[in-house]
Design a protein around this motif. Structure first.
Motif, mmCIF file in Angstrom:
data_model
loop_
_atom_site.group_PDB
_atom_site.id
_atom_site.type_symbol
_atom_site.label_atom_id
_atom_site.label_comp_id
_atom_site.label_asym_id
_atom_site.label_seq_id
_atom_site.Cartn_x
_atom_site.Cartn_y
_atom_site.Cartn_z
ATOM 1 N N SER A 8 99.466 95.330 77.485
ATOM 2 C CA SER A 8 99.832 94.219 76.729
ATOM 3 C C SER A 8 99.699 92.821 77.933
ATOM 4 O O SER A 8 99.410 93.043 79.119
ATOM 5 C CB SER A 8 101.551 94.092 76.667
ATOM 6 N N SER A 9 99.690 91.708 77.451
ATOM 7 C CA SER A 9 99.623 90.505 78.371
ATOM 8 C C SER A 9 101.055 90.295 79.129
ATOM 9 O O SER A 9 101.890 90.710 78.473
ATOM 10 C CB SER A 9 99.340 89.294 77.588
ATOM 11 N N THR A 12 103.722 85.352 78.473
ATOM 12 C CA THR A 12 104.292 85.326 77.030
ATOM 13 C C THR A 12 103.369 84.331 76.119
ATOM 14 O O THR A 12 102.923 83.236 76.519
ATOM 15 C CB THR A 12 105.643 84.588 77.269
ATOM 16 N N GLY A 13 103.203 84.728 74.976
ATOM 17 C CA GLY A 13 102.613 84.056 73.854
ATOM 18 C C GLY A 13 101.000 84.078 73.935
ATOM 19 O O GLY A 13 100.626 83.665 72.895
ATOM 20 N N SER A 20 95.079 87.688 81.425
ATOM 21 C CA SER A 20 96.519 87.909 81.060
ATOM 22 C C SER A 20 96.917 89.197 81.535
ATOM 23 O O SER A 20 98.252 89.571 81.699
ATOM 24 C CB SER A 20 96.832 87.581 79.766
#
Length: 177
Positions: A8-9, A12-13, A20
């Motif tokens: 995952s990054s 956030t967003g 990321s």
């Protein structure tokens, strides 16, 4: 190759991409960025020869991102798509690649596949065209290129589709000594 992120990054967003994902380890990411910038900022080995090796690594590893990115400094040193097209199997017979570029490609293949490929004439050609300092820099570059390609592929961070993209050559974040 996988285009479904396996990590995952950390931002956030923001979708998962190399930067990321590395943001999960900011100190290590910063150190890597400094090293990669210093490597590209060094002129011991020309950007064109570095890019020739990077393109060969991209072809061998089949990294979609790596295959489609070009760095502007190498383009400014005359590395065009006609030459890049010859960085494939059978490059030894290319009329567009220089003898130094062919020696770099042979070293790249030996680095990726089998060190025994760099014996006899291949080793002599490498030493004829590159100094020990240049060979050392090339070896470091190949370490970085191979690691980057494998990280992108394994973490699923390759783009589904990507046009040829020219990017600014990574630059040192501190003066090169």
């Amino acid at each position: 190759m996988s285009t479904i992120p396996r990590v995952s990054s950390a931002l956030t967003g923001e979708p998962a991409h190399f930067g990321s994902v590395l943001a999960h380890q900011p100190a290590i990411a910063a150190a890597f960025t400094r090293l990669y910038g210093r490597f590209w900022g060094s002129d011991v080995l020309s950007a064109r020869l570095k890019e020739v090796a990077r393109m060969r690594n991209a072809r061998v590893t089949e990294c979609g991102f790596c295959r489609n990115v070009r760095f502007d400094k190498a383009l400014g040193q005359g590395l065009g798509e006609d030459v890049v097209d010859d960085i494939d199997w059978g490059y030894e017979s290319s009329d567009r690649l220089t003898e130094a570029e062919k020696a770099v490609l042979k070293f790249t293949d030996a680095f990726i596949h089998d060190p025994e490929l760099l014996t006899g004439d291949a080793e002599a050609a490498l030493k004829r065209h590159l100094s020990p300092e240049q060979i050392a820099e090339l070896g470091l570059g190949l370490t970085l290129f191979l690691a980057l390609a494998k990280a992108l592929i394994t973490m699923g961070l390759e783009p589904e589709v990507m046009d040829r993209t020219v990017l600014p050559t990574p630059a040192p974040t501190e003066p090169v000594q």
